[in-house]
Scaffold this motif. Structure first.
Motif, PDB file in Angstrom:
ATOM      1  N   ARG A  23      12.661  -4.209 -12.884  1.00  0.00           N
ATOM      2  CA  ARG A  23      11.546  -3.910 -13.791  1.00  0.00           C
ATOM      3  C   ARG A  23      11.054  -2.477 -13.588  1.00  0.00           C
ATOM      4  O   ARG A  23      10.661  -1.809 -14.551  1.00  0.00           O
ATOM      5  CB  ARG A  23      10.412  -4.895 -13.554  1.00  0.00           C
ATOM      6  CG  ARG A  23       9.141  -4.564 -14.322  1.00  0.00           C
ATOM      7  CD  ARG A  23       8.113  -5.647 -14.205  1.00  0.00           C
ATOM      8  NE  ARG A  23       6.836  -5.207 -14.765  1.00  0.00           N
ATOM      9  CZ  ARG A  23       5.875  -6.019 -15.149  1.00  0.00           C
ATOM     10  NH1 ARG A  23       6.032  -7.323 -15.056  1.00  0.00           N
ATOM     11  NH2 ARG A  23       4.748  -5.545 -15.638  1.00  0.00           N
ATOM     12  N   SER A  24      11.089  -2.009 -12.328  1.00  0.00           N
ATOM     13  CA  SER A  24      10.553  -0.678 -12.038  1.00  0.00           C
ATOM     14  C   SER A  24      11.361   0.432 -12.692  1.00  0.00           C
ATOM     15  O   SER A  24      10.875   1.561 -12.824  1.00  0.00           O
ATOM     16  CB  SER A  24      10.497  -0.454 -10.524  1.00  0.00           C
ATOM     17  OG  SER A  24      11.781  -0.195  -9.985  1.00  0.00           O
ATOM     18  N   ILE A  25      12.582   0.136 -13.113  1.00  0.00           N
ATOM     19  CA  ILE A  25      13.397   1.143 -13.773  1.00  0.00           C
ATOM     20  C   ILE A  25      12.772   1.542 -15.103  1.00  0.00           C
ATOM     21  O   ILE A  25      12.812   2.706 -15.505  1.00  0.00           O
ATOM     22  CB  ILE A  25      14.843   0.637 -13.965  1.00  0.00           C
ATOM     23  CG1 ILE A  25      15.508   0.458 -12.589  1.00  0.00           C
ATOM     24  CG2 ILE A  25      15.660   1.580 -14.831  1.00  0.00           C
ATOM     25  CD1 ILE A  25      16.841  -0.238 -12.631  1.00  0.00           C
ATOM     26  N   ARG A  26      12.144   0.589 -15.781  1.00  0.00           N
ATOM     27  CA  ARG A  26      11.474   0.912 -17.038  1.00  0.00           C
ATOM     28  C   ARG A  26       9.961   1.019 -16.878  1.00  0.00           C
ATOM     29  O   ARG A  26       9.289   1.562 -17.746  1.00  0.00           O
ATOM     30  CB  ARG A  26      11.811  -0.163 -18.089  1.00  0.00           C
ATOM     31  CG  ARG A  26      11.345  -1.566 -17.754  1.00  0.00           C
ATOM     32  CD  ARG A  26      11.750  -2.560 -18.831  1.00  0.00           C
ATOM     33  NE  ARG A  26      11.213  -3.891 -18.569  1.00  0.00           N
ATOM     34  CZ  ARG A  26      11.760  -4.785 -17.766  1.00  0.00           C
ATOM     35  NH1 ARG A  26      12.905  -4.479 -17.136  1.00  0.00           N
ATOM     36  NH2 ARG A  26      11.206  -5.968 -17.570  1.00  0.00           N
ATOM     37  N   ASP A  27       9.432   0.497 -15.774  1.00  0.00           N
ATOM     38  CA  ASP A  27       7.997   0.558 -15.495  1.00  0.00           C
ATOM     39  C   ASP A  27       7.839   0.999 -14.044  1.00  0.00           C
ATOM     40  O   ASP A  27       7.740   0.180 -13.141  1.00  0.00           O
ATOM     41  CB  ASP A  27       7.366  -0.818 -15.729  1.00  0.00           C
ATOM     42  CG  ASP A  27       5.895  -0.873 -15.325  1.00  0.00           C
ATOM     43  OD1 ASP A  27       5.271   0.206 -15.190  1.00  0.00           O
ATOM     44  OD2 ASP A  27       5.368  -1.977 -15.125  1.00  0.00           O
ATOM     45  N   SER A  28       7.837   2.305 -13.823  1.00  0.00           N
ATOM     46  CA  SER A  28       7.939   2.841 -12.468  1.00  0.00           C
ATOM     47  C   SER A  28       6.811   2.372 -11.550  1.00  0.00           C
ATOM     48  O   SER A  28       7.014   2.237 -10.343  1.00  0.00           O
ATOM     49  CB  SER A  28       7.969   4.372 -12.504  1.00  0.00           C
ATOM     50  OG  SER A  28       6.784   4.883 -13.102  1.00  0.00           O
ATOM     51  N   GLU A  29       5.633   2.096 -12.108  1.00  0.00           N
ATOM     52  CA  GLU A  29       4.521   1.677 -11.257  1.00  0.00           C
ATOM     53  C   GLU A  29       4.759   0.317 -10.618  1.00  0.00           C
ATOM     54  O   GLU A  29       4.121  -0.016  -9.610  1.00  0.00           O
ATOM     55  CB  GLU A  29       3.217   1.674 -12.059  1.00  0.00           C
ATOM     56  CG  GLU A  29       2.744   3.077 -12.444  1.00  0.00           C
ATOM     57  CD  GLU A  29       1.367   3.072 -13.068  1.00  0.00           C
ATOM     58  OE1 GLU A  29       0.758   1.972 -13.166  1.00  0.00           O
ATOM     59  OE2 GLU A  29       0.894   4.144 -13.454  1.00  0.00           O
ATOM     60  N   SER A  30       5.677  -0.448 -11.167  1.00  0.00           N
ATOM     61  CA  SER A  30       5.985  -1.751 -10.570  1.00  0.00           C
ATOM     62  C   SER A  30       6.542  -1.617  -9.164  1.00  0.00           C
ATOM     63  O   SER A  30       6.435  -2.544  -8.354  1.00  0.00           O
ATOM     64  CB  SER A  30       6.998  -2.509 -11.442  1.00  0.00           C
ATOM     65  OG  SER A  30       6.477  -2.771 -12.723  1.00  0.00           O
ATOM     66  N   PHE A  31       7.112  -0.464  -8.859  1.00  0.00           N
ATOM     67  CA  PHE A  31       7.711  -0.279  -7.535  1.00  0.00           C
ATOM     68  C   PHE A  31       6.660  -0.358  -6.430  1.00  0.00           C
ATOM     69  O   PHE A  31       6.989  -0.586  -5.266  1.00  0.00           O
ATOM     70  CB  PHE A  31       8.441   1.057  -7.465  1.00  0.00           C
ATOM     71  CG  PHE A  31       9.412   1.153  -6.319  1.00  0.00           C
ATOM     72  CD1 PHE A  31      10.671   0.601  -6.410  1.00  0.00           C
ATOM     73  CD2 PHE A  31       9.052   1.785  -5.134  1.00  0.00           C
ATOM     74  CE1 PHE A  31      11.570   0.676  -5.363  1.00  0.00           C
ATOM     75  CE2 PHE A  31       9.937   1.857  -4.066  1.00  0.00           C
ATOM     76  CZ  PHE A  31      11.197   1.303  -4.177  1.00  0.00           C
ATOM     77  N   ALA A  32       5.400  -0.187  -6.784  1.00  0.00           N
ATOM     78  CA  ALA A  32       4.319  -0.307  -5.790  1.00  0.00           C
ATOM     79  C   ALA A  32       4.335  -1.671  -5.115  1.00  0.00           C
ATOM     80  O   ALA A  32       3.905  -1.802  -3.963  1.00  0.00           O
ATOM     81  CB  ALA A  32       2.967  -0.075  -6.458  1.00  0.00           C
ATOM     82  N   VAL A  33       4.814  -2.695  -5.807  1.00  0.00           N
ATOM     83  CA  VAL A  33       4.880  -4.034  -5.228  1.00  0.00           C
ATOM     84  C   VAL A  33       5.856  -4.052  -4.047  1.00  0.00           C
ATOM     85  O   VAL A  33       5.595  -4.703  -3.028  1.00  0.00           O
ATOM     86  CB  VAL A  33       5.285  -5.068  -6.296  1.00  0.00           C
ATOM     87  CG1 VAL A  33       5.508  -6.443  -5.671  1.00  0.00           C
ATOM     88  CG2 VAL A  33       4.209  -5.147  -7.373  1.00  0.00           C
ATOM     89  N   ILE A  34       6.968  -3.339  -4.171  1.00  0.00           N
ATOM     90  CA  ILE A  34       7.929  -3.254  -3.075  1.00  0.00           C
ATOM     91  C   ILE A  34       7.276  -2.577  -1.877  1.00  0.00           C
ATOM     92  O   ILE A  34       7.437  -3.023  -0.726  1.00  0.00           O
ATOM     93  CB  ILE A  34       9.192  -2.479  -3.516  1.00  0.00           C
ATOM     94  CG1 ILE A  34       9.861  -3.194  -4.706  1.00  0.00           C
ATOM     95  CG2 ILE A  34      10.163  -2.332  -2.352  1.00  0.00           C
ATOM     96  CD1 ILE A  34      10.314  -4.605  -4.417  1.00  0.00           C
TER      97      ILE A  34
END
Length: 204
Positions: A23-34
């Motif tokens: 998901r973070s590939i299209r919504d970079s802020e999602s990477f914060a979950v990692i």
């Protein structure tokens, strides 16, 4: 340490790491979950290997590297921690001298004990300190590959398969490196078979 904006946990909190990274590939802020899920473990690992003073910066570097490489992640893997440990270990490899110096410092450091302690407690503490000095001295002498495998398994409790994935090596190589490292450390600890290497390192 956190250079990523957080997203609401309700958005991706139930997804696997692989799904979050996809998901973070299209919504970079999602990477914060990692970052939120794994930063404490990566920070602890780096602090153990290189000291607390540098761990903040290197943990941040680990996640920035992971963020830049997220499109290469195998999203079929539900747990990203072995991947992150692999990146962190590569960063440690750039600081080998600092790591060995850190172990030498720990080898030399002897915490003060209370004079009011009972004799048996003092004896226990002295024995533990002696083991730790020998342990850290031996860690500094291990080859880098053997040390990487040993610390990922003994300190971070990765499985053989996870350590292999983290380091990009076959499981058989993990086993042989771990056996060699355990043998060398056991010899350094005087050949005492009553204590496992993991036990000796548990408070490292």
């Amino acid at each position: 340490m956190n250079r990523f904006k957080r997203v609401k946990a309700v958005d991706v909190g139930t997804l696997t790491d692989g799904a979050v990274i996809e998901r973070s590939i299209r919504d970079s802020e999602s990477f914060a979950v990692i970052f939120d899920r794994h930063a404490p473990y990566i920070h602890r690992y780096l602090a153990r290997r290189l000291g607390a003073g540098i761990a903040d910066d290197l943990a941040a570097e680990t996640f920035l590297v992971a963020f830049r490489r997220r499109e290469r992640y195998d999203t079929a893997r539900p747990d990203a921690r072995p991947w992150l440990y692999g990146i962190a270990t590569n960063i440690v490899s750039q600081h080998r001298r600092e790591e060995e110096r850190e172990y030498r410092l720990r080898q030399a450091y002897v915490p003060a004990t209370s004079e009011a302690s009972h004799d048996d407690r003092v004896a226990t503490v002295v024995t533990a300190q002696s083991l730790r000095r020998m342990l850290f001295g031996a860690l500094a002498e291990l080859s880098t590959g053997d040390r990487d495998v040993l610390l990922l398994i003994a300190w971070e409790e990765l499985t053989y398969d996870e350590a292999a994935a983290a380091l990009g090596i076959p499981v058989g190589t993990v086993r042989s490196r771990l056996n060699r490292a355990r043998r060398l450390l056991r010899d350094a600890l005087g050949g005492d078979s009553t204590i496992t290497i993991e036990e000796a390192m548990s408070n490292g």
